[in-house]
Motif scaffolding. Structure first.
Motif, PDB file in Angstrom:
ATOM      1  N   GLY A  50       0.829  -1.202   0.000  1.00  0.00           N
ATOM      2  CA  GLY A  50       0.000   0.000   0.000  1.00  0.00           C
ATOM      3  C   GLY A  50       0.862   1.250   0.000  1.00  0.00           C
ATOM      4  O   GLY A  50       1.727   1.440  -0.860  1.00  0.00           O
ATOM      5  N   ASP A  51       0.652   2.125   0.974  1.00  0.00           N
ATOM      6  CA  ASP A  51       1.409   3.374   1.081  1.00  0.00           C
ATOM      7  C   ASP A  51       2.554   3.283   2.084  1.00  0.00           C
ATOM      8  O   ASP A  51       3.140   4.318   2.447  1.00  0.00           O
ATOM      9  CB  ASP A  51       0.472   4.521   1.487  1.00  0.00           C
ATOM     10  N   LEU A  52       2.871   2.075   2.539  1.00  0.00           N
ATOM     11  CA  LEU A  52       3.906   1.940   3.569  1.00  0.00           C
ATOM     12  C   LEU A  52       5.277   2.368   3.060  1.00  0.00           C
ATOM     13  O   LEU A  52       6.107   2.836   3.846  1.00  0.00           O
ATOM     14  CB  LEU A  52       3.966   0.489   4.055  1.00  0.00           C
ATOM     15  N   ALA A  53       5.519   2.194   1.749  1.00  0.00           N
ATOM     16  CA  ALA A  53       6.836   2.544   1.216  1.00  0.00           C
ATOM     17  C   ALA A  53       7.106   4.042   1.282  1.00  0.00           C
ATOM     18  O   ALA A  53       8.258   4.470   1.371  1.00  0.00           O
ATOM     19  CB  ALA A  53       6.967   2.055  -0.225  1.00  0.00           C
ATOM     20  N   GLY A  54       6.064   4.848   1.234  1.00  0.00           N
ATOM     21  CA  GLY A  54       6.245   6.289   1.296  1.00  0.00           C
ATOM     22  C   GLY A  54       5.788   6.921   2.588  1.00  0.00           C
ATOM     23  O   GLY A  54       5.820   8.155   2.722  1.00  0.00           O
ATOM     24  N   LYS A  55       5.372   6.114   3.548  1.00  0.00           N
ATOM     25  CA  LYS A  55       4.861   6.631   4.813  1.00  0.00           C
ATOM     26  C   LYS A  55       6.004   7.133   5.682  1.00  0.00           C
ATOM     27  O   LYS A  55       6.937   6.398   5.998  1.00  0.00           O
ATOM     28  CB  LYS A  55       4.085   5.528   5.548  1.00  0.00           C
ATOM     29  N   LEU A  56       5.918   8.397   6.074  1.00  0.00           N
ATOM     30  CA  LEU A  56       6.952   9.000   6.910  1.00  0.00           C
ATOM     31  C   LEU A  56       6.705   8.669   8.376  1.00  0.00           C
ATOM     32  O   LEU A  56       5.569   8.560   8.822  1.00  0.00           O
ATOM     33  CB  LEU A  56       6.978  10.516   6.720  1.00  0.00           C
ATOM     34  N   GLY A  57       7.794   8.519   9.097  1.00  0.00           N
ATOM     35  CA  GLY A  57       7.699   8.266  10.537  1.00  0.00           C
ATOM     36  C   GLY A  57       8.947   8.780  11.214  1.00  0.00           C
ATOM     37  O   GLY A  57       9.929   8.051  11.348  1.00  0.00           O
ATOM     38  N   LEU A  58       8.922  10.030  11.625  1.00  0.00           N
ATOM     39  CA  LEU A  58      10.128  10.644  12.173  1.00  0.00           C
ATOM     40  C   LEU A  58      10.591   9.982  13.473  1.00  0.00           C
ATOM     41  O   LEU A  58      11.758  10.075  13.841  1.00  0.00           O
ATOM     42  CB  LEU A  58       9.876  12.137  12.400  1.00  0.00           C
ATOM     43  N   ARG A  59       9.670   9.310  14.163  1.00  0.00           N
ATOM     44  CA  ARG A  59      10.084   8.571  15.354  1.00  0.00           C
ATOM     45  C   ARG A  59      10.957   7.368  14.996  1.00  0.00           C
ATOM     46  O   ARG A  59      11.752   6.902  15.810  1.00  0.00           O
ATOM     47  CB  ARG A  59       8.860   8.111  16.134  1.00  0.00           C
ATOM     48  N   GLN A  60      10.767   6.857  13.800  1.00  0.00           N
ATOM     49  CA  GLN A  60      11.556   5.706  13.352  1.00  0.00           C
ATOM     50  C   GLN A  60      12.758   6.128  12.503  1.00  0.00           C
ATOM     51  O   GLN A  60      13.366   5.299  11.825  1.00  0.00           O
ATOM     52  CB  GLN A  60      10.671   4.761  12.525  1.00  0.00           C
ATOM     53  N   ARG A  61      13.095   7.382  12.509  1.00  0.00           N
ATOM     54  CA  ARG A  61      14.187   7.876  11.671  1.00  0.00           C
ATOM     55  C   ARG A  61      15.494   7.135  11.980  1.00  0.00           C
ATOM     56  O   ARG A  61      15.914   7.059  13.129  1.00  0.00           O
ATOM     57  CB  ARG A  61      14.374   9.379  11.902  1.00  0.00           C
ATOM     58  N   ASN A  62      16.101   6.573  10.911  1.00  0.00           N
ATOM     59  CA  ASN A  62      17.358   5.816  11.028  1.00  0.00           C
ATOM     60  C   ASN A  62      17.235   4.660  12.019  1.00  0.00           C
ATOM     61  O   ASN A  62      18.197   4.322  12.723  1.00  0.00           O
ATOM     62  CB  ASN A  62      18.519   6.722  11.428  1.00  0.00           C
ATOM     63  N   LEU A  63      16.042   4.062  12.084  1.00  0.00           N
ATOM     64  CA  LEU A  63      15.830   2.931  12.980  1.00  0.00           C
ATOM     65  C   LEU A  63      16.716   1.763  12.569  1.00  0.00           C
ATOM     66  O   LEU A  63      16.779   1.397  11.392  1.00  0.00           O
ATOM     67  CB  LEU A  63      14.360   2.506  12.946  1.00  0.00           C
ATOM     68  N   ALA A  64      17.406   1.173  13.538  1.00  0.00           N
ATOM     69  CA  ALA A  64      18.310   0.059  13.248  1.00  0.00           C
ATOM     70  C   ALA A  64      17.519  -1.187  12.861  1.00  0.00           C
ATOM     71  O   ALA A  64      16.366  -1.356  13.269  1.00  0.00           O
ATOM     72  CB  ALA A  64      19.181  -0.228  14.474  1.00  0.00           C
ATOM     73  N   PRO A  65      18.105  -2.081  12.061  1.00  0.00           N
ATOM     74  CA  PRO A  65      17.397  -3.302  11.646  1.00  0.00           C
ATOM     75  C   PRO A  65      17.229  -4.295  12.784  1.00  0.00           C
ATOM     76  O   PRO A  65      17.836  -4.159  13.854  1.00  0.00           O
ATOM     77  CB  PRO A  65      18.297  -3.867  10.540  1.00  0.00           C
ATOM     78  N   PHE A  66      16.391  -5.289  12.527  1.00  0.00           N
ATOM     79  CA  PHE A  66      16.115  -6.407  13.438  1.00  0.00           C
ATOM     80  C   PHE A  66      15.450  -5.944  14.733  1.00  0.00           C
ATOM     81  O   PHE A  66      15.635  -6.538  15.789  1.00  0.00           O
ATOM     82  CB  PHE A  66      17.393  -7.190  13.757  1.00  0.00           C
ATOM     83  N   SER A  67      14.691  -4.871  14.605  1.00  0.00           N
ATOM     84  CA  SER A  67      13.920  -4.388  15.743  1.00  0.00           C
ATOM     85  C   SER A  67      12.443  -4.515  15.415  1.00  0.00           C
ATOM     86  O   SER A  67      11.977  -4.003  14.404  1.00  0.00           O
ATOM     87  CB  SER A  67      14.266  -2.925  16.052  1.00  0.00           C
ATOM     88  N   LEU A  68      11.709  -5.205  16.276  1.00  0.00           N
ATOM     89  CA  LEU A  68      10.277  -5.428  16.054  1.00  0.00           C
ATOM     90  C   LEU A  68       9.415  -4.520  16.922  1.00  0.00           C
ATOM     91  O   LEU A  68       8.216  -4.747  17.056  1.00  0.00           O
ATOM     92  CB  LEU A  68       9.933  -6.895  16.345  1.00  0.00           C
ATOM     93  N   GLU A  69      10.026  -3.495  17.491  1.00  0.00           N
ATOM     94  CA  GLU A  69       9.287  -2.601  18.393  1.00  0.00           C
ATOM     95  C   GLU A  69       8.160  -1.868  17.661  1.00  0.00           C
ATOM     96  O   GLU A  69       7.091  -1.626  18.219  1.00  0.00           O
ATOM     97  CB  GLU A  69      10.249  -1.588  19.003  1.00  0.00           C
ATOM     98  N   HIS A  70       8.383  -1.548  16.382  1.00  0.00           N
ATOM     99  CA  HIS A  70       7.392  -0.794  15.614  1.00  0.00           C
ATOM    100  C   HIS A  70       6.686  -1.666  14.574  1.00  0.00           C
ATOM    101  O   HIS A  70       6.037  -1.138  13.673  1.00  0.00           O
ATOM    102  CB  HIS A  70       8.070   0.383  14.919  1.00  0.00           C
ATOM    103  N   GLY A  71       6.823  -2.973  14.678  1.00  0.00           N
ATOM    104  CA  GLY A  71       6.168  -3.872  13.745  1.00  0.00           C
ATOM    105  C   GLY A  71       7.154  -4.567  12.835  1.00  0.00           C
ATOM    106  O   GLY A  71       8.315  -4.140  12.671  1.00  0.00           O
TER     107      GLY A  71
END
Length: 305
Positions: A50-71
């Motif tokens: 859907g629109d997930l590829a363009g969805k902005l989330g400044l809280r997740q900015r530069n979020l490190a991989p292998f983290s399931l905190e945000h889904g």
């Protein structure tokens, strides 16, 4: 009595037989499974993301991989604007492979047709076609693409046209070499003696025999076109935002290699695995098509005692 092993040289004519050959080559099987997953992402990825590829989330900015905190969608991390890299990889695959497929198809169709004409005809335009192919091959393909795109402007249509033109000489030369041999065959002489025209002989009798070779060349060249498209997108001459490809994703992350390496790493890895898988499958296909090499993929059979 000692058992005797016999190597089968049967022709791979069925899907089941090809599947058996593929199962015996574990590396080619892994490459085929990867390409199957990739093609599935291309076909249904945009609908699922859907629109997930363009969805902005400044809280997740530069979020490190292998983290399931945000889904789970952020399993590969996020970029500088908080967009999920996994979603962008899936959507970007559609653009990357779509551009490469369109460019390869256009170059095969145009180059194959010109090669048929240049190989069958001995008139002046046959020589002109070959000289044009020589001119195109005399320029480095990436440099030629840079000049044309800088002049015409970056867009998806211009990118496909440029990539198709730079790859056309391969198909022109291959088709011409095949036609030079086929035009001396008995079936061509018989068709000519029965009054068949040049167009009928070329496209009804010769083209079907040249097409398998051109398709094989196209499959091998597909990986090269993906690398060329990624290079142009990395330099900013590919499709423009909001659309993007894997090459553009690598370009977006090149300034953050020290602090957020995953932004450029995952699309770069996707380019690497795709081109590697295509080359492995092309090598496997050549082995299957060659009767002298096919025995490597066939199991040994026990002869009756």
């Amino acid at each position: 009595m000692a058992e005797v092993t016999v190597v089968s040289l049967e022709t791979p004519g069925s899907v089941r037989q090809l599947a058996r050959y593929l199962a015996r080559d574990k590396l080619a099987l892994c490459a085929a499974l990867f390409m199957l997953v990739l093609i599935t992402c291309v076909l249904v990825g945009s609908l699922l993301m859907g629109d997930l590829a363009g969805k902005l989330g400044l809280r997740q900015r530069n979020l490190a991989p292998f983290s399931l905190e945000h889904g789970f969608i952020y399993i590969l991390g996020a970029d500088t604007l908080g967009r999920a890299i996994l979603a962008r990889l899936i959507v970007g695959a559609q653009n990357t492979l779509g551009i490469a497929a369109a460019a390869v198809f256009c170059s095969m169709a145009a180059g194959g047709t010109l090669g048929l004409i240049a190989g069958y005809s001995e008139r002046w335009y046959g020589h002109v076609i070959m000289r044009l192919a020589d001119v195109i091959m005399s320029f480095p393909s990436l440099l030629l693409a840079l000049i044309v795109l800088y002049t015409l402007g970056p867009s998806m249509m211009n990118l496909v046209i440029v990539l198709a033109i730079t790859r056309m000489p391969i198909f022109i030369r291959t088709a011409r070499a095949e036609v030079l041999e086929l035009r001396e065959r008995m079936f061509v002489s018989a068709a000519r003696s029965m009054g068949a025209g040049t167009s009928r002989i070329l496209f009804r009798h010769i083209a079907p025999l040249v097409l398998p070779t051109l398709v094989t060349i196209a499959a091998i060249d597909f990986a090269t076109v993906i690398l060329a498209e990624s290079s142009l997108s990395f330099l900013g001459l590919g499709i423009q935002p909001p659309d993007f490809t894997w090459g553009a994703m690598v370009a977006n992350g090149r300034g953050y290699l020290a602090s957020a390496w995953w932004i450029a790493f995952w699309p770069g890895l996707a380019i690497l695995l795709t081109t590697l898988s295509l080359n492995i499958l092309a090598s496997w296909a050549r082995t299957v098509a060659d009767p002298l090499q096919r025995w490597r993929l066939q199991s040994l059979r026990k002869a009756p005692r």
